[in-house]
Design an enzyme around this catalytic site. Structure first.
Site, PDB file in Angstrom:
ATOM      1  CE1 TYR A  52     -18.295   1.494   9.259  1.00 17.34           C
ATOM      2  CE2 TYR A  52     -18.562   3.645   8.227  1.00 17.34           C
ATOM      3  CZ  TYR A  52     -18.634   2.255   8.160  1.00 17.34           C
ATOM      4  OH  TYR A  52     -19.033   1.644   7.013  1.00 17.34           O
ATOM      5  CD  GLU A  54     -14.979  -1.847  10.470  1.00 16.12           C
ATOM      6  OE1 GLU A  54     -13.795  -2.198  10.615  1.00 16.12           O
ATOM      7  OE2 GLU A  54     -15.505  -1.630   9.374  1.00 16.12           O
ATOM      8  CG  ASP A 198     -34.432 -18.203  14.237  1.00 13.34           C
ATOM      9  OD1 ASP A 198     -34.876 -17.226  14.875  1.00 13.34           O
ATOM     10  OD2 ASP A 198     -34.293 -18.184  12.996  1.00 13.34           O
ATOM     11  CB  THR A 224     -35.502 -10.591  14.194  1.00 12.87           C
ATOM     12  OG1 THR A 224     -36.758 -11.178  14.537  1.00 12.87           O
ATOM     13  CG2 THR A 224     -34.920 -11.295  12.989  1.00 12.87           C
ATOM     14  CE  LYS A 227     -39.497 -12.015  11.952  1.00  7.57           C
ATOM     15  NZ  LYS A 227     -38.058 -12.296  11.955  1.00  7.57           N
ATOM     16  NE  ARG A 233     -36.949  -5.032   8.710  1.00  4.19           N
ATOM     17  CZ  ARG A 233     -38.035  -5.789   8.463  1.00  4.19           C
ATOM     18  NH1 ARG A 233     -39.231  -5.312   8.651  1.00  4.19           N
ATOM     19  NH2 ARG A 233     -37.892  -7.000   8.019  1.00  4.19           N
TER      20      ARG A 233
HETATM   21  N1  DSN Z   1     -39.350 -13.602   6.565  1.00  2.00           N
HETATM   22  C1  DSN Z   1     -39.607 -13.301   7.947  1.00  2.00           C
HETATM   23  C2  DSN Z   1     -41.011 -13.608   8.310  1.00  2.00           C
HETATM   24  O1  DSN Z   1     -41.872 -12.914   7.808  1.00  2.00           O
HETATM   25  O2  DSN Z   1     -41.282 -14.514   9.073  1.00  2.00           O
HETATM   26  C3  DSN Z   1     -38.663 -14.020   8.793  1.00  2.00           C
HETATM   27  O3  DSN Z   1     -37.394 -13.594   8.452  1.00  2.00           O
END
Ligand code: DSN
Length: 423
Positions: A52, A54, A198, A224, A227, A233
Site C-alpha cells: 500500500y 497512498e 486523450d 492509457t 494500447k 493496463r
Molecule cells: N474501450 C477502449 C477501446 O477499446 O478503445 C477505450 O477505453
C-alpha cells in the site's frame, strides 16, 4: 510463476492456459489490445502487488516505502522523458479515471466540457450521457463531418464560441486519422478553455514521433498505458508544471486510494521499452500495416470511414456489404479473427447492433506481421463477409488463420501449449 500456479490452482491455471492459447492462436485486431513483453508481465505479477502506498513519493500515509518511492519516481521520470512533459502522474488505475481526474483538476462539477460524441468515435468519458462525465458536467458534444469522417473544426469552433466550455477535450477511441492537437489548442485558447487531450490509442505513435505530440498544445494529456504504448493496463496524466498540484490532488485523494504499484512498476518497464529504436520501428510498422490492410479492404469494395487511415485503426462502414457489424464480428471470431463491432458516424442502427466494425494493427505488428500479412488478413475478412452464412467456409478461414499465427508466434511471451488446437 505460471508453473507454481498450475500446482496451487489448477482450475485457474487451465483457464489462463486457454486464454494464452486463444491469444496466440487468433489474429487479434481490436485496436486497443496488444501483447506485452515478458518483462512487463513479470513486473506486473511481482511482489509490488503486496504494497500500500497512498500518497506520492516522499509523502506517503504508510511506512515501508524505501523501494516503492524509487519505483514510482523512476516511472515518473521515464514518463516525463518519453513524452517531454513537465510532470507525470502514473497512478490512475485506467484511462477512465485519468480522464475524470483531468477534468476535476481543471473544472468543477456543473461546468461545461466539450468532447467528441461516442457514436462519432469519442470515448464514454469524453462527456457521453451515460458516463459520470456526461452527468457531472454540462456536456456539449461535437461530431465528425458526416461526408469526410474527419473533424469539422468550423463546427468545433462555433460550438466552443457558443457554449464557452471550461474544457475542450481532443482525442478519440475510433478515429482513423491524425489529430491536429495544435488546432484544438488554439480553439480552446480563443474561448478561454483548457485543453485536455486523450492520446490513449495513439500514445505509442506519439512517443515514436509518428504522430505529432499534443504536449505543447494541451494543459493536460491523458493516456492509457496498454494500447499502442504496449504496457500493462493502466492510466497516466502528463501536464504542465502549473497544473501538477491540481492533477495530483484530483487523482489522490480526489478519486483513488492506494496506487497499484505492480502496475506502476510494469509501466516503468514498458516506458523503457518504448524508449528504444526497436519501439520506433514497431510503431512505424503499425501504421504501414494499417494502411496496407485498409488499401486491400478498399480494393474489395469496403467503405472505410474517412476513406482510410493515418494511424493504427480502421473503421469499416458495412452497410454496402449488407452485414451488420455484430454478425460479422461474431463470424470473424469463429474464424479466429478478433474484432469489435462499432458505431459509425450517424449510424442508423442501434449501438448494440451497429453498422460498423473497428479493427487495428498493434497486436499483429507485435507478432512481427508486415504488409504482406496485413493484406492476407484483408483477404480473410473479405472471405468471411462473402460467406457470412457458410459455416464450413468460415471454418476453413479459421484453419488458414491458425497457420498464419503459427508462422508468427507471440514474441517473448509465455505460450502454453494447447493440446486441443496444436498451438
Ligand atoms: N474501450 C477502449 C477501446 O477499446 O478503445 C477505450 O477505453
Amino acid at each position: 510463476m505460471i508453473t507454481a500456479l498450475e500446482q496451487y490452482d489448477p482450475q485457474i491455471y487451465e483457464l489462463i492456459r486457454q486464454e494464452a492459447a486463444r491469444q496466440s492462436g487468433s489474429i487479434r485486431l481490436i485496436p486497443s489490445e496488444n501483447y506485452v513483453s515478458r518483462a512487463v508481465m513479470l513486473a506486473s505479477g511481482s511482489c509490488l502487488t503486496n504494497k500500500y502506498a497512498e500518497g506520492y513519493p516522499g509523502r506517503r500515509y504508510y511506512e515501508g516505502q524505501q523501494v516503492t518511492d524509487l519505483i514510482e519516481r523512476m516511472a515518473q521520470q521515464r514518463a516525463t522523458k518519453l513524452f517531454k512533459a513537465d510532470h507525470a502522474n502514473v497512478q490512475p488505475y485506467s484511462g477512465s479515471v485519468a480522464n475524470l481526474a483531468a477534468y476535476l483538476a481543471l473544472a468543477k462539477p456543473g461546468d461545461t466540457i466539450m468532447g467528441l460524441a461516442l457514436p462519432h468515435g469519442g470515448h464514454l468519458t469524453h462527456g457521453w450521457c451515460v458516463s459520470i462525465t456526461g452527468k457531472m458536467f454540462n456536456s456539449v458534444q461535437y461530431t465528425v463531418n458526416p461526408d469526410t469522417g474527419r473533424f469539422d473544426f468550423d463546427q468545433i469552433e462555433k460550438l466552443a464560441k457558443k457554449h464557452k466550455p471550461k474544457i475542450i477535450i481532443s482525442g478519440a477511441t475510433a478515429y482513423p486519422r491524425e489529430i491536429d492537437f495544435e488546432v484544438f489548442g488554439q480553439i480552446a485558447k480563443s474561448v478561454g478553455a483548457y485543453h485536455v487531450s486523450d492520446i490513449a490509442h495513439i500514445a505509442g505513435l506519439v512517443v515514436a514521433g509518428i504522430h505529432k505530440s499534443p504536449v505543447a498544445y494541451s494543459d493536460i494529456v491523458s493516456t492509457t498505458t496498454h494500447k499502442t504504448l504496449r504496457g500493462p493496463r493502466g492510466g497516466m496524466l502528463l501536464c504542465k508544471n502549473e497544473h501538477s498540484q491540481n492533477v495530483d490532488k484530483a487523482v489522490f485523494p480526489g478519486l483513488q486510494g492506494g496506487p497499484h504499484l505492480h502496475t506502476i512498476t510494469a509501466v516503468a518497464v514498458a516506458m523503457a521499452e518504448a524508449d528504444t529504436p526497436e519501439f520506433i520501428a514497431y510503431a512505424k510498422q503499425i501504421v504501414k500495416n494499417a494502411k496496407a490492410l485498409a488499401e486491400k479492404l478498399l480494393e474489395y469494395g469496403f467503405n472505410l470511414i474517412s476513406g482510410g487511415t493515418d494511424n493504427h485503426l480502421i473503421l469499416i462502414d458495412l452497410r454496402n456489404k449488407n452485414v451488420p457489424g455484430k454478425k460479422l464480428a461474431k463470424a470473424l471470431d469463429r474464424a479466429r479473427i478478433v474484432t469489435n463491432y462499432n458505431t459509425i458516424p450517424n449510424d442508423p442502427a442501434p449501438p448494440f447492433n451497429p453498422s460498423g466494425l473497428r479493427i487495428g494493427t498493434p497486436a499483429i505488428t507485435t507478432r512481427g506481421m508486415k504488409e504482406e500479412q496485413a493484406e492476407q488478413i484483408a483477404d480473410f475478412i473479405n472471405e468471411v463477409v462473402e460467406n457470412i452464412d457458410n459455416e464450413s467456409a468460415i471454418e476453413q478461414v479459421g484453419k488458414e488463420v491458425l497457420l498464419l499465427c503459427s508462422q508468427f508466434p507471440v514474441p517473448d511471451h509465455f505460450i502454453i501449449p494447447n493440446k486441443n488446437n496444436g498451438i
